[in-house]
Structures are given as C-alpha cells and as structure tokens.
Scaffold this motif. Structure first.
Motif, PDB file in Angstrom:
ATOM      1  N   GLU A  11      38.050   9.443   0.564  1.00 13.92           N
ATOM      2  CA  GLU A  11      37.502   8.453   1.497  1.00 13.92           C
ATOM      3  C   GLU A  11      37.313   7.103   0.792  1.00 13.92           C
ATOM      4  OE1 GLU A  11      34.318  10.249   3.812  1.00 13.92           O
ATOM      5  OE2 GLU A  11      33.482   8.244   4.097  1.00 13.92           O
ATOM      6  N   ASP A  12      36.720   7.145  -0.397  1.00 15.01           N
ATOM      7  CA  ASP A  12      36.521   5.901  -1.152  1.00 15.01           C
ATOM      8  C   ASP A  12      37.858   5.233  -1.460  1.00 15.01           C
ATOM      9  OD1 ASP A  12      33.759   6.026  -1.258  1.00 15.01           O
ATOM     10  OD2 ASP A  12      33.743   7.188  -3.116  1.00 15.01           O
ATOM     11  N   TYR A  13      38.817   6.029  -1.829  1.00 16.39           N
ATOM     12  CA  TYR A  13      40.141   5.495  -2.169  1.00 16.39           C
ATOM     13  C   TYR A  13      40.779   4.838  -0.946  1.00 16.39           C
ATOM     14  CZ  TYR A  13      45.158   5.682  -3.286  1.00 16.39           C
ATOM     15  OH  TYR A  13      46.485   5.380  -3.479  1.00 16.39           O
ATOM     16  N   THR A  14      40.579   5.469   0.205  1.00 17.66           N
ATOM     17  CA  THR A  14      41.135   4.911   1.440  1.00 17.66           C
ATOM     18  C   THR A  14      40.483   3.561   1.758  1.00 17.66           C
ATOM     19  OG1 THR A  14      41.478   7.155   2.249  1.00 17.66           O
ATOM     20  CG2 THR A  14      41.576   5.400   3.870  1.00 17.66           C
ATOM     21  N   VAL A  15      39.164   3.515   1.624  1.00 19.57           N
ATOM     22  CA  VAL A  15      38.456   2.250   1.895  1.00 19.57           C
ATOM     23  C   VAL A  15      38.938   1.173   0.923  1.00 19.57           C
ATOM     24  CG1 VAL A  15      36.215   1.102   1.891  1.00 19.57           C
ATOM     25  CG2 VAL A  15      36.412   3.413   2.803  1.00 19.57           C
ATOM     26  N   ALA A  16      39.008   1.525  -0.356  1.00 21.50           N
ATOM     27  CA  ALA A  16      39.445   0.545  -1.355  1.00 21.50           C
ATOM     28  C   ALA A  16      40.880   0.115  -1.090  1.00 21.50           C
ATOM     29  CB  ALA A  16      39.320   1.145  -2.759  1.00 21.50           C
ATOM     30  N   SER A  17      41.700   1.048  -0.637  1.00 26.60           N
ATOM     31  CA  SER A  17      43.094   0.708  -0.339  1.00 26.60           C
ATOM     32  C   SER A  17      43.157  -0.291   0.806  1.00 26.60           C
ATOM     33  CB  SER A  17      43.876   1.967   0.045  1.00 26.60           C
ATOM     34  OG  SER A  17      43.865   2.882  -1.014  1.00 26.60           O
ATOM     35  N   LEU A  18      42.355  -0.062   1.835  1.00 23.87           N
ATOM     36  CA  LEU A  18      42.316  -0.990   2.970  1.00 23.87           C
ATOM     37  C   LEU A  18      41.915  -2.382   2.521  1.00 23.87           C
ATOM     38  CD1 LEU A  18      40.535   0.736   5.989  1.00 23.87           C
ATOM     39  CD2 LEU A  18      42.844  -0.180   5.934  1.00 23.87           C
TER      40      LEU A  18
END
Lengths: 632, 138
Positions: B51-58
C-alpha cells in the motif's frame, strides 16, 4: 571516517552530553514493552554503551515500526524494523536503556510524517538498487574485457543441476502437466524463444541522470542492462529447468534430522502432497505470465515442487537450502561466549523445527508459501550452526526471510557489438561515478551535521514547513546546537514538543538485576553482580572489550573500577601480543577496547555496560516461529 | 572503530557478524519474528508495504514504467520471504487500498491498476475490493 578527531573529542570531552537529562519514569511490562499504539508517534533514545553507536542512537516509532537512520559504508540509510526487533537488538542484545517520548500529534499529521519517511525509504532503496545493478553490469563487462566468456549470476540457478542423466518421474510428470495445460509444442517453443532472447547481445546502460536525484522523488526510470540480463536469463534457466527436467542439486536438499529420522506421517504426506499441488498450479500460471520477475518465481516454484515430490517418494522431509553462498559471513574462531550462543541457537532451532513438524502432523498448518519458507529456514539455519560448531565452517545467514534464490553463474550474452568493450566499461564507470556522487550528496554521513539524530529531527518536521509549531507544539531545530547528539535531541524534544512525560525502559541487565533483587538480598546481588567473574546477569561477549568491574551502577566508585578495568585491559592487551599467532590478534584488540572504555570511568563516566551474544528473548522469538497466514 | 560508532547511528549492513555483539542471534532469529503483534503480523505488514509503495508510486513516479512497478512489488514480496507476488490476492487488494489512499476515485483507480498490472478480471475485482475496503475504513 570523516572527523575521527572530532569523534574522539566528542566521546571523551563531552561525556555529560551523552547522558540522559531530567526525570523519566521507568516502565516495563514483563520486560517486553508494548509498542506504541497504531498511529501513535514516539521519539526513542537509545542510551550509550560500548560497540556500535556508543554515543547513543535515535529512532522514531510510528505504531509498531521504528524508523531510524544507520550509518552504512559512510552513508545514512533509513531502516524500519518492527518495534520488537528494535527492542531485541538495542535493549536486550546490546543491553542499552531506551527512553520513549510519546509525542502528541493529530492522526493526519502522524500520517504525513510516516508518508514522508516511507517515501524517503522507498526512493533510497531504489537508488541503492540502481547502484547494485551498475556494479553487476561492470563485473559483466570487465570479465569480457579480460577475455572471459560472458557470464551472469542468476538468482535461483544454483538450485538445479545443469545436466540430466535420468529425469526423475516427478520432473517428467510436472513437465507433462504443464505441457497438458499449454501444449507440448508450446513448452518447447517457450524454451526455444527464451534461449534466443537470452542470447541477444545487450547494450550498456544509458547515462543515469543521478544529478537530478532527490531524496523525496522517485528517480527517472533508466533501462538498466543488469535488469534486462537478469530477467532474460532467469526466464531461460527456469523454462529450461522445466522442459529439460533438470534435477535439484543434491547439496541443495536438507534433511536436518539425519538418516535416523522417522519417516513421514500420514498428515505430513497429505501436507506435502497439497504443497506439491500448490506449486504445480503456480508453475502452470507462471509459464503464461509476462511480468519481468516471472523467471525467478518459476525457478523457486519448480524447486519446491521437486523437493516435495522427492520427500514423498523417499519418505523423508526434504527441504531446500535457501542460502546464497555469496551470503556467507565468516565467524572466525568464535570465542567461548559466541560458541555458547551458537549452541543455544542450534537447540532453539531444532526444537522449533520439531514443533513445526508436529503442527503439520496435527493438520494445523496450511501448505502455503509462508509455512514452506519457515520450515526451510528452520532446517537451513540449524544446519549452518551445527556445521559451524562441529566443523568450524563459515556461517551463511541473512537477517531477513530468505527466498531460496541461490545464485549460479550461467552463460550470458556479450555486450552489444556496436559498442567496444573499452567504451562500455568507460560508460558504466561514468554511471557509477555519477550514482555514487549522488548518493554521497544525498546521504553522506557527517558526525555533526548529517547523522541519525539530525536527520530524524528533520524528517519529523519536514512535512510541516511553517506549521511545525501547530502540528508538534514546537520546533526541534535539529541542525542547531547539540541536537546532533541523540540524548540532546531527545531532551530538546521533551522540552519543546507537545508530549507526555518520557518513559525509560531498562536495559536487559538492569531487568535481570531487578528480578534478582526481588528474590535475593540486595547486598548479595550487588556484590556478586558487580564484577564479570561472579555475575550471573552477564555471560561475556566476544564483542566486548575486556573488563572486570561494572561501573554503571555505582557512580562514586567509578574511578576505582575504572582503574581496575584499565589495568585488566592493559594486561590482556599485552598478553594478546603473545597469543596473536593463535587468536589472530583478537585478545589484543579486546584488551585495547577494554582500555579505551576504561578511561572515561576514571572521570566518573561509565559508557560500558556489557552486551550479550544471546538472551532468552532470542529463544522466545525462535520459539514463536509459527505458520503464518498467506497474505490473501 | 568508525566515527559512526563513536557518535551514534548504529551501522548495520557493514557490521560483520564476528564484530557486532548479538548480531548472530539477531540474524538467526529475525525471520521467525512473532506474528502475534499489534499490526497483525507478516501478512498485514506485507499488505501495508504494498500500500505504501502504491501511494509513493502515485506521488513520485513521474514518467511511469509499468515494469518498474512490478519490479518494486517483487522486491517487497522478497523482503517478506514471498517469491510470487502475483499469486497473492492480498497484493492486488493492497494496491487498491493504496490507490484509495492516494485520493483516486474508483474509476480512476481501476484505470491506473489496469496500466500497472494488466486488465485481468481477477486483478480488477481484487483492486476494487481493496479500494472499497480502504474507502469504507477511512
């Protein structure tokens, strides 16, 4: 080492700065403190002791994770262990007191701090991956320049033998199952295509724009030769292992209980059968996948399927050896304390392995990947310790869960012909210079201006710009004054930020002493535990310098204790000159360390508290090895 | 003895096992860390990381490379001892939750997930489940 003189001065001339200031409440709950509640924010100060971070350390706990900056090879790297890992390392094994400061902040502000730290960690991880990829690329080019045939270390390739004498029935059956799903011709075509793609020359990486790198921005994607090579070769090796029915290398299979082990119970057979079917399904799915990392996933799935089928065929609980030989960490001639720790660890792991199998036999464990990995790791880590103790072999280990992807060098394509090897090497060296320069610029450690305390303070305030007072109740000014010292940063935070009173968690030895005092006479405990010869609360550590007297609990007597410790350290160091040929200088080094940490004691300052090779909390963690739910 | 060790900022990766007290015990026991903690254990941590990685990717990916996103997921899975992130429903639900946390509406989240992870019906269903669960919880 940027400022060694400054470091020495800091250690000896400013000892008072390192000590905690102000009252703190002592609190423990069974010696294992509760982590902060989910979403809660705490500043952590790790008190001084001999060894790494002898001037103290700092961390920021958010829920059950602790963010802290570690100096690694001259750079500050943001780590994020769980609370229990952080506590085990610093409070138990390194025997340091921890001070906790609960900071009162709104949930959305804590979320912003956490998001900033996560972003920084992810970006830094990506930067370090680019560096590692370029280093691999350089080795690939340099070996060709020396006239060697191109090779690449493929993860997971060391699981399989490259030649097949007579395929096992289960390897043939697996190939038939997959061929039945996608067609026999398709499997052959897949193998052929993979081999063709993997033989195509690869161009060196384009220039990496590392000058534009920032701590909070994902770096612009640059196609890296290493990624291309790894993914093509992993896929080729995986499809070949399946299509050619390659067997596992015998040394990659572990049966930790030896030839005398009982065979499989009916429940274990059912578990292994279910596991084999799980891996079969994964394999059938992976051969149709087009994602970049499919090859290495396929390699491990095939290997686990082979291990399960062989276990069933031979009625022995075979598991894979997951360790990469490159992960070897030598423990040269362990001393008595370390040997005792290795033996305790081996006992713990064997017991946990037995319990794990009993739970499988009781039908208590799903045959999913977490369970599979755990039983592999219990067996492999146990074997490493047994061999280190019995045969004096080097230990292989990894500080995190290990997926069995041991590397083996395989034939790789050459550098694309349009570029000469000399030019390719020049390009990759230029890339490496740029990347290392960027990493030094972004993360370069400095004792006074860029360390674990200054960066933690900065990370705490970074999301708020001008609104830091509203969000946190005040500003830390981490780049001013003495805030670069963890103890001072903590004290400043306690004074300036909106927070609850600090709480101190005693070190492991303090907890042991408190427990002894509850059962025994105080004076008897003090007399017995005041020195390393009769203490039951301290068992020695190969890493500690030599000392005889604990001075941390008796401030008035420190100079006397310091003098005794100094003399003892000198004596050991001198004796170490004579034992050098037999112990590689270890005794002399430990004697010198003993002297170094005795000097402050002459001036009423106790830095040294002793540390531990093993505590029962380590055993409890291993005993807690239990099947975990798949993240589905 | 490094300057780092004198001041603070414990060193980690460069600590050789033979030099650092307790590091063997730490290293040999850490993969068995208990799952019975407040965060819900390894699986919850894995999903949290995705989830954190997805947010950071966005937030930070800029010119996006879908293969890079997959490589990042592979690295996160490996850190948790998992060899095949795509086989785990939890991965896609966590991506959906991350897209919700990143402020995307359901339709936009589905679109982003399609470009990052492909248009498979199972993937779409799980991403939507994750998005809806995160939206309900917030």
């Amino acid at each position: 080492m940027r400022r060694p003189i400054g470091a020495l001065a800091l250690l000896w001339a400013l000892p008072a700065l390192l000590a905690p200031a102000g009252p703190v409440r002592a609190a423990t709950r069974g010696g294992d403190p509760v982590p902060p509640a989910p979403g809660a924010l705490e500043l952590i100060h790790v008190e001084i002791n001999e060894g790494g971070s002898s001037g103290g350390h700092a961390g920021l706990a958010i829920g059950d994770r602790v963010y802290h900056f570690q100096a690694v090879d001259g750079r500050l790297v943001l780590a994020r262990p769980t609370w229990s890992s952080f506590f085990l390392r610093y409070s138990s094994l390194e025997n340091r007191g921890l001070r906790r400061l609960p900071i009162e902040a709104a949930a959305e502000d804590v979320a912003r701090i956490r998001a900033g730290l996560e972003r920084r960690r992810l970006v830094q991880t990506r930067h370090l991956e680019v560096l590692a990829a370029l280093e691999d690329e350089r080795a690939w080019i340099a070996s060709q320049l020396r006239g060697a045939a191109p090779e690449w270390p493929v993860r997971g390739a060391a699981l399989f033998a490259s030649r097949v004498r007579a395929p096992t029935p289960w390897a043939a059956a697996l190939r038939d199952v997959v061929a039945g799903r996608i067609g026999a011709e398709s499997l052959e075509r897949l193998a052929r295509d993979a081999a063709v793609r993997a033989s195509r020359p690869v161009a060196p990486s384009a220039a990496v724009d590392a000058a534009a790198w920032r701590r909070d921005r994902w770096p612009k994607a640059t196609p890296l030769a290493a990624a291309l090579l790894a993914e093509r070769l992993e896929w080729r090796e995986a499809v070949a292992a399946l299509a050619d029915m390659r067997p596992l290398r015998p040394e990659r299979l572990l049966d930790p209980l030896g030839a005398s082990a009982a065979g499989l119970s009916a429940a274990e057979r059912a578990w292994l059968e279910a596991g084999a079917r799980l891996w079969e399904e994964r394999i059938a799915s992976l051969v149709r996948s087009d994602r970049p990392d499919r090859g290495r996933s396929l390699l491990v799935a095939i290997a686990r399927h082979r291990a399960a089928r062989r276990a069933l065929a031979e009625d022995r609980f075979w598991t894979l050896d997951p360790f990469d030989d490159a992960a070897t960490a030598a423990v040269a001639r362990p001393g008595a304390a370390r040997r005792r720790a290795l033996a305790r660890l081996a006992t713990d792991l064997a017991a946990a392995h037995t319990r794990f199998r009993a739970r499988i036999a009781a039908g208590d464990v799903a045959p999913d990947e977490p369970a599979w990995r755990q039983i592999e790791e219990l067996a492999a880590r146990h074997r490493e310790l047994v061999r280190a103790l019995g045969e004096g072999r080097a230990l292989r280990t990894a500080p995190a869960p290990v997926v069995p992807w041991p590397r083996a060098a395989v034939a790789a394509p050459p550098v694309q012909g349009a570029v000469s090897l000399g030019e390719a090497l020049r390009r990759v060296d230029a890339n490496l210079r740029r990347v290392r320069g960027a990493l030094d610029r972004l993360d370069g450690y400095d004792l006074f201006t860029f360390n674990c305390a200054t960066e933690l303070g900065a990370a705490l305030e970074a999301p708020f710009a001008d609104g830091v007072e509203e969000a946190l109740g005040g500003s830390l000014d981490p780049d001013r004054g003495w805030a670069f010292i963890p103890a001072r940063l903590f004290d400043r935070a306690a004074r300036r930020l909106r927070s609850a009173p600090p709480v101190r968690l005693p070190s492991y030895r303090e907890r042991r002493l408190a427990s002894m005092r509850e059962r025994e006479n105080d004076l008897a405990v003090w007399l017995r535990e005041s020195n390393t010869l009769s203490a039951r609360s301290y068992h020695g550590s190969d890493s500690d310098g030599y000392f005889l007297v604990f001075t941390d609990g008796t401030p008035a007597l420190r100079p006397v204790g310091g003098l005794i410790n100094l003399s003892y350290g000198v004596g050991q160091a001198v004796a170490g000159l004579f034992t050098w040929p037999f112990d590689g200088g270890r005794r002399m080094v430990r004697g010198a360390r003993g002297v170094f940490y005795s000097v402050p004691e002459l001036f009423f300052v106790a830095l040294r508290k002793g540390s531990y090779e093993y505590t029962e909390e380590v055993g409890a963690r291993i005993a807690g090895a239990s099947p975990k739910a798949n993240p589905d | 003895m490094s300057s780092a060790s004198l001041n603070g900022c414990a060193s980690s990766a460069s600590d050789s096992l033979s030099e650092s007290s307790g590091s063997i015990s730490d290293s040999f026991s850490s993969p068995f860390e208990s799952s019975s903690d407040s965060s819900g254990g390894d699986d919850a941590r894995y999903r949290g990381d995705v989830e954190d990685y997805t947010v950071a990717s966005l937030e930070t990916l800029g010119p996006f490379d879908a293969k890079d996103f997959a490589r990042g997921l592979a690295n996160i899975a490996e850190a948790h001892g998992l060899s095949d992130w795509a086989a785990l429903d939890g991965t896609y639900r966590a991506v959906g939750a991350g897209l919700a946390r990143g402020g995307l509406a359901e339709g936009a989240a589905v679109g982003v997930a399609r470009s990052w992870l492909g248009g498979d019906a199972r993937v779409r269903r799980l991403v939507v489940e994750g998005w809806r669960a995160a939206t309900r919880a917030s």
